[in-house]
Design a protein around this motif. Structure first.
Motif, short mmCIF file in Angstrom:
data_model
loop_
_atom_site.label_atom_id
_atom_site.label_comp_id
_atom_site.label_asym_id
_atom_site.label_seq_id
_atom_site.Cartn_x
_atom_site.Cartn_y
_atom_site.Cartn_z
N GLY A 147 3.50 -4.17 2.28
CA GLY A 147 3.79 -4.19 1.03
C GLY A 147 2.55 -3.85 0.16
N TRP A 148 3.20 -3.50 -1.22
CA TRP A 148 2.14 -2.67 -2.15
C TRP A 148 1.09 -3.74 -2.60
CZ3 TRP A 148 1.65 -4.96 -7.11
CH2 TRP A 148 2.56 -5.81 -7.33
N LEU A 149 1.29 -4.98 -2.62
CA LEU A 149 0.44 -5.88 -3.27
C LEU A 149 -0.84 -6.18 -2.31
CD1 LEU A 149 -0.63 -7.59 -5.66
CD2 LEU A 149 1.15 -9.30 -4.57
N LEU A 150 -0.35 -6.24 -0.92
CA LEU A 150 -1.39 -6.64 0.37
C LEU A 150 -1.51 -5.44 1.19
CD1 LEU A 150 0.59 -9.89 1.11
CD2 LEU A 150 -1.41 -9.83 -0.42
N GLN B 161 -7.31 -10.80 -4.48
CA GLN B 161 -6.58 -9.93 -3.71
C GLN B 161 -7.11 -9.40 -2.31
OE1 GLN B 161 -5.57 -5.87 -5.68
NE2 GLN B 161 -3.73 -6.09 -4.90
N ARG B 165 -5.54 -9.84 1.20
CA ARG B 165 -5.35 -8.51 2.12
C ARG B 165 -6.46 -8.72 3.41
NH1 ARG B 165 -4.35 -3.26 0.08
NH2 ARG B 165 -3.47 -3.31 -1.92
N TYR B 212 4.30 -12.98 -1.68
CA TYR B 212 4.92 -12.19 -2.47
C TYR B 212 5.93 -13.00 -3.63
CZ TYR B 212 3.60 -7.58 -0.94
OH TYR B 212 3.04 -6.45 -0.58
#
Lengths: 328, 328
Positions: A147-150, B161, B165, B212
């Motif tokens: 996904g875009w955030l991770l 973040q 990640r 999320y």
């Protein structure tokens, strides 16, 4: 084999849905495109509209109707879509469907659009980015797709966010000048304004405000700007980094040489992404049989046949690809 | 100078609001802490509640009441808060305030909490990250502060973040093993589950889903995990990169040596961030007079006095800092 067998494969995506009507010999009998088909991103009602629209179009002029269809296989992203199937089953029953509904990964549909071998890889980089390893015909390894955030490193979102960051850093004086800046200002429909407040240009305030007014995922739409100027080192650097990330994700699931089916817009274009992808893979690049596919429609059809008991073969893939092309 | 002058400085932030009641001699007469005070992030009603609560507490036991206050200066992030002031003016009038309400940048309040010189820098890295250059007593240069989606490099969000990640890449097999993984799983209140589906652990699915389910900005809360293990190279690498980014943002607005007032939790801790920050600044680090401040309360008081015609001086700063400390 049931020679009257008719199935529908659905390649249901975040922006559109493809339905392929297929017989037991892997001949395409009809093809239809509908709207957004993923209930997680589009909402269940809108997704059902998109799917039903694609199905109806695929049946039109085929001489078949929904009661004739034994199996519908929906290939789509996200496990959640499969936990509660009523968003789609209710609508299908109302329309006369009496067969079986099954679900598959959109990545597996992408794979079977380019290969019917039991072992291989698929790499899809569109808005998101994910790699799968296929063994014995099913997914047995996954890389990224976080996904875009991770994650989604090297995806359209990833590139688009870096385009936006490069532009605000340019305007902020914390990054190098880039041709992406006038390109993004134009894409946002803004007029540059060199008035400065607290040492900061009004243009920067306008760009930041316009970007935060959108949903984060919409940054993906600016990826195209990076492909528009071959001579801009910032743009080229973003694209090369994307290609390296995609190669690294592939390497994380790689075991032995095989076909790599590649989908999505990011690797479809020749240029820095592909060059950096190949360079990063090194010797491995030569050992891999890379096949580009435009979408997962062919694979969705083969997966629907498989759900009905017809195993995927290279001959079936070729038949479906050829007969589907005639319907597009 | 009006010896009966009484002003209130507000340091209104995204999580809490500090109010400092100050006389013309920069003596603190009262201090109060309220809830969230930024109308952009907390909503106008809740922000007004937070501000009014802080003001009432600062007046308690001081012998002063709101009609005695000539000026209230609210230091807060975001221009939007200043475009429509009715969210606060209405409530202040109801409570008997008859003076002037002015607004300043929270970064300038941070600066005046550590320096009363007309020239210098402030670097704040909390949830976000921003650097200002102050000249003639006001902001004349700004670096970063571009928000979590486009910038804030080296901020708490940026670190959090990268922690998230690193953990999903560890669980995905696309990144190195790190002690951040068990730490984040525990912080999320999850039980590890080694069941694998399509080559992916259930733990990864749980972590991705939990992350999320939160607002993106909440990733900032995981920054603390990176500070918790000095021996983990992944965590140390994230912190070093944060320190380098903060140094680069400072360098972008740097012109001549001066005081750098440093606020926010990220640079407050000794360790990799500070070491990398100093190393990246090189010779410049020795020429800069770095002063850590815990918040912008002192500067908010000095800015309220300035709005009432009392210029900030080093003596006033010291008086306010000392007398405020007695109220905390």
């Amino acid at each position: 084999m049931d020679h009257d067998l008719t199935v529908i494969g659905l390649d249901a995506g975040g922006t559109s849905t493809r339905a392929v009507l297929v017989d037991s010999g892997a001949h395409c009998l009809g093809y239809g495109i509908g709207g957004r088909g993923n209930p997680t991103s589009a909402g269940p009602e809108r997704a059902a509209d998109g799917v039903m629209d694609a199905i109806e179009k695929s049946l039109r002029g085929s001489g078949k109707s929904l009661p004739d269809v034994a199996v519908i296989t929906a290939s789509m992203a996200g496990k959640r879509a499969r936990n509660d199937e009523t968003w789609l089953t209710d609508r299908l029953e109302q329309a006369g469907f009496r067969g079986r509904l099954t679900f598959e990964s959109d990545l597996l549909a992408a794979y079977y659009s380019g290969s019917a071998e039991p072992f291989g890889y698929a790499l899809v980089s569109g808005t998101g980015a994910c790699v799968i390893r296929v063994a014995d015909g099913d997914i047995d390894g996954t890389g990224d797709g976080l996904g875009w955030l991770l994650g989604d490193r090297g995806s359209g979102f990833w590139i688009g966010q870096r385009v936006a960051r490069a532009v605000v850093e340019d305007l902020d004086g914390t990054g190098p000048a880039t041709s992406l800046t006038p390109a993004l200002i134009e894409a946002l429909g803004l007029q540059p304004d060199d008035t400065r407040t607290e040492g900061r240009s009004q243009t920067l305030a306008l760009v930041v405000s316009a970007l935060y007014d959108r949903a984060p995922i919409e940054l993906a739409s600016f990826a195209i700007l990076a492909f528009s100027d071959d001579d801009d080192p910032v743009a080229t650097g973003i694209l090369r980094a994307a290609g390296e990330h995609l190669a690294d994700t592939l390497s994380a699931v790689y075991t032995t040489p095989a076909t790599v089916v590649v989908g999505g817009s990011v690797l479809a274009r020749p240029g820095p992404v592909r060059e950096a992808f190949d360079a990063r893979l090194g010797d491995r690049a030569a050992a891999l049989d890379v096949r580009l596919v435009s979408d997962g429609a062919v694979g969705a059809g083969l997966l629907a046949l498989r759900a009905a008991g017809v195993a995927p073969t290279t001959a079936a893939l070729q038949t479906l690809a050829t007969t589907l092309a005639a319907h597009r």
